[in-house]
Design a protein around this motif. Sequence first.
Motif: not given
Length: 410
Positions: A227, A234-236, A238-240, A242
């Motif tokens: 991450r 992409p933001t998604e 990075a969220r996944r 995390s």
Amino acid sequence: MPGTPVTGTMACVGTVEGGAADWVGRWWRDGAAARHAPALAGALLGVAALAELIVRQAGTAALGPYVLLLCLLGLAATAPLALADPVAAAATVSAANLLGLAALHAPTVAGAAAQVLVAYRLGRRGWPPGAVALGVPYLAVALTDPAGAYVRAAAVALASLVPVAAGAGIAVRIQREDAEHRAARHAIAGTLLEHTARGERARIARELHDVVAHHVSMIAVQAETARLTTPGLPTEGARRLSAIGDTARAALTEMRRLLGVLREDSREGADPGPQRHPQPGLRQLTDLIDEARDATGAGTRLILRGSPTSLDPGVELAAYRIVQEALTNSRRHAPGAAVDVELHYADDELRLLVRDNGAGPAAQARTTGHGLLGMRERATAVGGRLYTGRSGTGGFLVEAVLPTGASDLR
């Protein structure tokens, strides 16, 4: 009223009878009946012997000292049953009965009963061969054809009943000892089963901590590293990543709770038990170090000193697991710190050091936990020792000294 005194009297009698019955029941349950039975039997048989002799001599003119001698002999043939020593009781009762039978021709039924009882008691608690031999003198008396049918019948009866009573006592003794041996075997089997189960739980706890927790920790580290180091993520994504890291850390927390439950029942340690094959050894250390280096991006080195030797598989497994746990410990408490893994081969020992350059305060906080306990257990299980604490450079040091003693690989 006329009926009132009767009712009160009956109630009083019922209370007294109930109290007596309760006292007798408690006396029997407490074992007092068994403890006092020989004394009670000796007293009753002594009274019976005296009564029998007095009645038998009452119609004769030969009274005086002779009757007194018979009474003393009757008491000697019955009262010693109360003696605590079964051998002494059997010897005294047998001597008195033989004297009364062979010399004075005045056996008593109470004396014969006492003779049978001491033979049973001697076979059950004392000397079984001697208990059987008590009947031999009576057989000799019977074979000498004594005068008087009563004396002959008494000798034959005692020669027959004494060995039977001794055999019954021996059978009871054997049955009691067999029951005690069975109870001891069951207790030992239960202890061994509990020890084996405790050892297996300890082994499972070590494997969970050293293997599964290691890989889950790697997942958390790799997700966080990906991450932070992947450009243009992409933001998604990075969220996944995390979320993956958070899930892995939550799994580690739950696993530590489970390990605490497992170790609670195996606090004293146990045999590692049978190992599954194949097991990792020192040849797989390079793969383990490469994996740690790729996961953290920090410098991780393997340093060899001395001539490598082939070690016992258990020692190699212990060394591998200690390095594995030490690397996991460094990633958890000193992320990004450089780690050196050193193997010093000597003639009779392998000195293993895992040193990082993490912060000093963090190193002080790492002196407790299941990981260090597991490493110490593994070192002790193969006859080695382990030291953990601050290193000379301010980081954290894990040092293990393990026995060697195998063929040279040069």
